[in-house]
Design an enzyme around this catalytic site. Structure first.
Site, short mmCIF file in Angstrom:
data_model
loop_
_atom_site.label_atom_id
_atom_site.label_comp_id
_atom_site.label_asym_id
_atom_site.label_seq_id
_atom_site.Cartn_x
_atom_site.Cartn_y
_atom_site.Cartn_z
N LEU A 151 2.03 3.38 -6.92
CA LEU A 151 0.96 4.25 -6.46
C LEU A 151 0.13 3.47 -5.44
O LEU A 151 0.01 2.25 -5.54
CB LEU A 151 0.05 4.68 -7.63
N ASP A 152 -0.44 4.18 -4.49
CA ASP A 152 -1.32 3.52 -3.54
C ASP A 152 -2.50 2.89 -4.27
O ASP A 152 -2.88 3.33 -5.37
CB ASP A 152 -1.85 4.53 -2.51
N LYS A 153 -3.10 1.90 -3.65
CA LYS A 153 -4.22 1.18 -4.26
C LYS A 153 -5.29 2.14 -4.77
O LYS A 153 -5.77 2.01 -5.90
CB LYS A 153 -4.83 0.21 -3.24
N ARG A 161 -0.16 12.66 0.74
CA ARG A 161 -1.20 12.48 1.75
C ARG A 161 -0.71 12.99 3.11
O ARG A 161 -1.44 13.69 3.83
CB ARG A 161 -1.60 11.01 1.82
#
Length: 311
Positions: free
Chosen positions: A128-130, A227
């Site tokens: 997962l993205d930060k 996104r």
């Protein structure tokens, strides 16, 4: 070597399996004989068939790159001898990288279970993205990791996200658009004709007028997929610094004040790699996400009744 990497060059396959190291470094290790395939030396350009045993012995001068265990709290929602599922908080990086060698999920996993040091990426099979919160699954054995990677490649792991997008999205949509590296902004992704296939199901949960709470289900797992796809249809995520566009600074509170992309991995379902049972986990959004929903709901309630719409 996972079967899904069949046909790749050895250096490319290793870069997939060991993302914490640059391809340049991995190629140097291959050229120096620090990497063997089924106990034999290969060239970086040799192509793997899948199923090979890969041994990597880091040179003594590179030992400083060994990831260290760190006592970082983990929200573990499930664990047995083969896998564990964690609810990752926003702000926690998944893998160590250049300039970011500590304070990651991988470091936390090594502290939680030192045996994970023997697995590629400490058993992590997806990321997962930060600044995206939510559920991730981690393997605790090489057999479980191989099985989960194959399930991901076969699109048999169900991943659902809650997202808050800018604007009023009136109806469900399936975004089917290829994603690849942005042609000029190399740190971001974009919908590009020659990108990899990507498909996202977007359903309406609640409409607030200035924003919409969505449930997004992935068929594929491209970098930044949700996104990119939401931005492509004109409804970027609230708080998204990379894909939000100029309007991000020109919208009302509390949307403009949200400090990260409003994205949370809320549900994860898969077949257990040992028992064969279907495992399903759910995780409620964190406090900042929940507070944003409450604030948006209050704004929506102040609008004329005829303009309010919920599903």
């Amino acid at each position: 070597m996972p079967a899904e990497l069949a046909g790749m060059r050895l250096d490319q396959a290793l870069a997939r399996m060991l993302p914490e190291h640059s391809r340049t470094r991995l190629k140097a290790w291959i050229d120096a004989g620090h990497v063997t395939v089924d106990a034999a030396a290969w060239n970086a350009r040799d192509r793997v068939a899948g199923g090979e045993r890969i041994d990597v012995v880091a040179p003594a001068g590179d030992l400083a790159l060994v990831d260290e265990p760190e006592d970082i709290a983990l929200d573990i929602v499930f664990e047995d001898d083969a896998i564990l599922a964690v609810d990752k908080p926003a702000g926690l990086v998944v893998h160590p990288g250049s300039g970011n060698r500590a304070g990651t999920l991988l470091n936390a996993l090594l502290h939680h279970d030192p045996a994970l040091a023997s697995l590629p990426r400490a058993g992590i099979v997806h990321r997962l993205d930060k600044d995206t919160s939510g559920l991730m699954v981690v393997a605790k054995t090489i057999e479980a990791q191989t099985a989960l990677v194959r399930e991901l490649a076969a699109r048999r792991i169900a991943r659902e996200y809650l997202a808050i997008a800018r604007g009023d999205l009136a109806r469900p949509v399936v975004v089917d658009a290829p994603i690849g590296r942005h042609p000029t902004q190399r740190t971001t992704m974009a919908v590009v004709a020659r990108g990899k296939p990507a498909r996202t199901h977007v359903d309406i949960v609640e409409r607030f007028g200035i924003a919409t709470l969505l449930r997004c289900t992935l068929e594929t797992g491209r970098t930044h997929q949700i996104r990119v796809h939401l931005a492509a249809i004109g409804h970027p995520l609230v708080g998204d610094p990379a894909y939000g566009g100029r309007q991000a600074q020109n919208v009302v509170q509390p949307v403009s004040a949200f400090a990260r992309q409003a994205l949370h991995a809320t549900r994860l379902a898969l077949t257990h790699p040992v028992s064969g049972k279907t495992m399903t986990w759910s995780a409620a959004p964190p406090p900042d996400f929940a507070a944003l929903v409450v604030a948006l709901r209050r704004i929506a309630e102040q609008r004329p009744a005829a303009d309010r719409r919920k599903t």
